[in-house]
Write an enzyme that holds these catalytic residues in place. Structure first.
Site, PDB file in Angstrom:
ATOM      1  N   GLY A  88       4.589   1.052   0.153  1.00 30.22           N
ATOM      2  CA  GLY A  88       5.559   0.735  -1.131  1.00 30.22           C
ATOM      3  C   GLY A  88       5.440  -0.629  -1.603  1.00 30.22           C
ATOM      4  O   GLY A  88       4.413  -1.604  -1.502  1.00 30.22           O
ATOM      5  N   GLY A 118       0.761  -1.130   0.107  1.00 28.50           N
ATOM      6  CA  GLY A 118      -0.059   0.071   0.033  1.00 28.50           C
ATOM      7  C   GLY A 118       0.854   1.158  -0.023  1.00 28.50           C
ATOM      8  O   GLY A 118       1.962   1.477  -0.811  1.00 28.50           O
ATOM      9  N   ALA A 119       0.641   2.061   0.967  1.00 26.57           N
ATOM     10  CA  ALA A 119       1.459   3.445   1.031  1.00 26.57           C
ATOM     11  C   ALA A 119       2.624   3.304   1.286  1.00 26.57           C
ATOM     12  O   ALA A 119       3.712   3.969   1.147  1.00 26.57           O
ATOM     13  CB  ALA A 119       0.657   4.300   2.058  1.00 26.57           C
ATOM     14  N   GLY A 135      -2.887  -2.987  -6.984  1.00 32.74           N
ATOM     15  CA  GLY A 135      -2.003  -3.898  -7.091  1.00 32.74           C
ATOM     16  C   GLY A 135      -1.828  -4.796  -8.265  1.00 32.74           C
ATOM     17  O   GLY A 135      -0.814  -5.045  -8.513  1.00 32.74           O
ATOM     18  N   ASP A 136      -2.981  -4.739  -9.136  1.00 31.48           N
ATOM     19  CA  ASP A 136      -2.908  -5.256 -10.352  1.00 31.48           C
ATOM     20  C   ASP A 136      -2.082  -4.631 -11.165  1.00 31.48           C
ATOM     21  O   ASP A 136      -1.294  -5.169 -11.995  1.00 31.48           O
ATOM     22  CB  ASP A 136      -4.376  -5.346 -10.854  1.00 31.48           C
ATOM     23  CG  ASP A 136      -5.290  -6.014  -9.755  1.00 31.48           C
ATOM     24  OD1 ASP A 136      -4.983  -6.745  -9.427  1.00 31.48           O
ATOM     25  OD2 ASP A 136      -6.539  -5.759 -10.175  1.00 31.48           O
TER      26      ASP A 136
END
Length: 315
Positions: free
Chosen positions: A233, A230-231, A259-260
């Site tokens: 990295g 996520g935030a 994520g994709d």
């Protein structure tokens, strides 16, 4: 060529609110949009936007309204006819980028459907560089469905088979790691912890915690792991080393599909022959770009954020 399989596609309906979600209340929506979704389709949309050939394989009835959204995406697709229509996922986002998702179950597949999907993936994979098996599995597919696909493709092409990336969770991911020998897995931190049956320690540095877990799998069971945070990295672990990086500062619009897009960025760099550090850097850029766009829009190269992304080695 990058081939993707989405066994459980979804029509992604995204509703944007003008204020934080208040459960049980009536609220005004700023906008709404619909996209042809599902993890594999999302990857193919990003790959196509970068000008790279891709084929998306999915089960889809001839009369399914989802097909209009799929055609509008411009992705080349091979459809396996089934009975029943694609599920719908509803995503609610607020001005701060907080996302709430409601995912409906997919259409149940029969034995003939499963066999037809496997055969279609094998045919589509001829000459491909990568095959991506992504997303949840619909009822009837069985937890080992992705393993079945991997074995069929490798039996068909031997040393010429494409490299295989898997973006799944739960029992489907566990089955792949146990016996599928994928070249790459792309879980997030929580999915990786569930796979290893460990709890994430909030007091520890997250990238190093993820590294410790991933090293149990790489390279003994999988070739590499790209773990999105996520935030925070992402972390990339392969047989030669481990690296981490954090995303540039962005205004978050929707985290759905980020994520994709990270996986797509990795694969685009890999297809160009780039090394692990650039693969991770490209994954970070594409994930950040997706998070800055509303709905599940596929970022193109022109959407990638500016600024240097420093890659740090982990040991």
């Amino acid at each position: 060529m990058i081939v993707t399989l989405t066994a459980n596609p979804a029509l992604d309906r995204t509703i944007t609110l003008e204020a934080p979600l208040r459960p049980g209340d009536v609220q005004a929506a700023v906008s709404a949009r619909e996209d042809a979704g599902g993890k594999g389709i999302n990857v193919s949309r990003v790959v196509a936007a970068a000008g790279v050939d891709t084929i998306a394989v999915l089960p889809l009835a001839d009369d399914d309204p989802f097909d209009a959204a799929l055609r509008a995406s411009g992705v080349v697709a091979r459809r396996v006819p089934i009975a029943g229509h694609v599920r719908e996922n509803v995503t609610i986002t607020d001005p701060a980028g907080v996302t709430t998702k409601l995912n409906l179950p997919g259409v149940a597949l029969g034995e003939a459907d499963v066999a037809a999907i496997v055969d279609t993936v094998v045919a589509a994979s001829e000459g491909a560089r990568w095959l991506v098996l992504a997303g949840s599995l619909p009822p009837g597919a069985g937890d080992s469905f992705y393993v079945q696909v991997i074995e069929a493709v490798r039996d068909a092409y031997g040393d010429a088979a494409p490299r295989i990336a898997v973006d799944a969770s739960g029992a489907a991911l566990a089955a792949v790691v146990a016996s599928g020998r994928p070249d790459l897995i792309k879980p997030n931190d929580e999915e990786l912890a569930e796979l290893a049956d460990v709890a994430l320690d909030d007091a520890r540095d997250l990238p190093r915690t993820v590294l410790d877990i991933a090293r149990r799998l790489v390279p003994s069971s999988v070739g590499a792991a790209l773990v999105t945070l996520g935030a925070h990295g992402a972390v990339l672990v392969d047989g030669d080393g481990a690296w981490t990086a954090v995303p540039p500062r962005i205004r978050v619009a929707s985290t759905v599909g980020a994520g994709d897009s990270s996986l797509a960025g990795y694969l685009l760099a890999a297809a160009e022959g780039e090394g692990p550090e650039e693969r991770l850097r490209r994954a970070i850029r594409y994930g950040a770009a997706a998070a800055s766009l509303p709905g599940t829009q596929a970022p193109s190269p022109r959407d990638l954020p500016d600024g240097a992304i420093a890659i740090a080695g982990l040991s």
